[in-house]
Design an enzyme around this catalytic site. Structure first.
Site, mmCIF file in Angstrom:
data_model
loop_
_atom_site.group_PDB
_atom_site.id
_atom_site.type_symbol
_atom_site.label_atom_id
_atom_site.label_comp_id
_atom_site.label_asym_id
_atom_site.label_seq_id
_atom_site.Cartn_x
_atom_site.Cartn_y
_atom_site.Cartn_z
ATOM 1 N N SER A 105 0.838 -1.194 0.000
ATOM 2 C CA SER A 105 0.000 0.000 0.000
ATOM 3 C C SER A 105 0.876 1.248 0.000
ATOM 4 C CB SER A 105 -0.896 0.015 1.245
ATOM 5 O OG SER A 105 -1.521 1.272 1.435
ATOM 6 N N TYR A 133 -0.881 -0.710 10.523
ATOM 7 C CA TYR A 133 -1.220 -1.152 9.170
ATOM 8 C C TYR A 133 -0.120 -0.736 8.195
ATOM 9 C CZ TYR A 133 -3.519 -1.093 4.592
ATOM 10 O OH TYR A 133 -3.816 -1.280 3.266
#
Length: 255
Positions: A146, A160
């Site tokens: 990501s 995350y």
């Protein structure tokens, strides 16, 4: 050049919707037999399989919790049984923010859940699949990371972001480990991709619009934008690329 994956079998984890579904559909459209992995969205996974079959592709839905080592092994075993041959394409798409929470509030349980679904899943599904790839002398592994891995993510997403940064480092190490085995490992780093449960759950309308205004291409990405890059990375067009991370973000982050 037309990408032809006929005769090759694939697994896409977390493929009942969003980016995973788009990747599974693209691989099947190119001729691959695709195992559509899901955790709890069985109906959605079966709909994805039905859609692929309606277009003439081959697919099967397989339930497995890939955040657990035994779930990863189950997925690999059932996919091989379904197709009767080793899996030569693996796309580790399963991942989740799980919950936005500051470090002050972080619990050990939430930390482990985030790391397990984003990093551990990729490690142990790959572990289960690699022996078959080595035996066939041909394999492509694509791990989804990501843009958060580069910028630390939004509020309450530091763990995350760290898990996705770990995926990038893991992909590089895996690529070196597998070099010479006929197996390439690369990563895709999506930016702001619409049409996914992620932003429907974790991003407000205001934050979404503000983000889009900051993207040079002035639009959010689509799952299909990511699927096109995945298709390239599992094809022979990427034969000389390994250990790389490709950014798919409309210019919001440029390396």
């Amino acid at each position: 050049m037309i990408i032809d994956l006929t005769g090759r079998s694939a697994i896409v984890t977390g493929a009942s919707g969003g980016i995973g579904k788009a990747i599974a559909t693209a691989l099947a459209a190119a001729g691959a037999k695709v195992a559509v992995n899901y955790l709890s969205s069985g109906d959605a996974a079966e709909e994805a399989v039905a859609s692929i079959r309606s277009l003439g592709g081959q697919a099967v839905a397989i339930q497995a919790d890939v955040s657990l080592a035994e779930g990863a092994e189950k997925l690999a075993r059932e996919a091989k049984e379904a197709f009767g041959e080793p899996i030569e394409i693996l796309v580790n798409n399963a991942g989740h923010l799980v919950q936005r929470l500051s470090n002050e509030e972080m619990t050990e349980d939430l930390y482990e859940r985030i790391m397990d679904v984003n990093l551990k899943s990729a490690v142990f599904v790959a572990k289960a699949i690699i022996p078959g790839m080595k035996a066939s002398g041909n394999g492509r592994i694509v791990n989804l990371t990501s843009v958060a891995a580069h910028n630390g993510g939004g509020p309450g997403a530091s763990i995350y972001a760290a898990s996705k940064a770990a995926v990038i480092a893991y992909t590089k190490g895996l690529a070196k480990e597998l070099a010479g085995s006929g197996i390439n490992a690369n990563a895709i780093s999506p930016g702001f991709i619409g049409g996914t449960a992620f932003h429907s759950t974790f991003t407000s309308a205001g934050a979404r619009e503000a983000t889009i205004q900051g993207i040079p291409l002035r639009r959010e990405g689509t799952p299909e934008d990511v699927a096109g890059v995945a298709l390239f990375l599992v094809s022979e067009l990427s034969a000389y690329i390994t250990g790389e991370t490709i950014e798919v973000n409309g210019g919001m982050y440029m390396r």
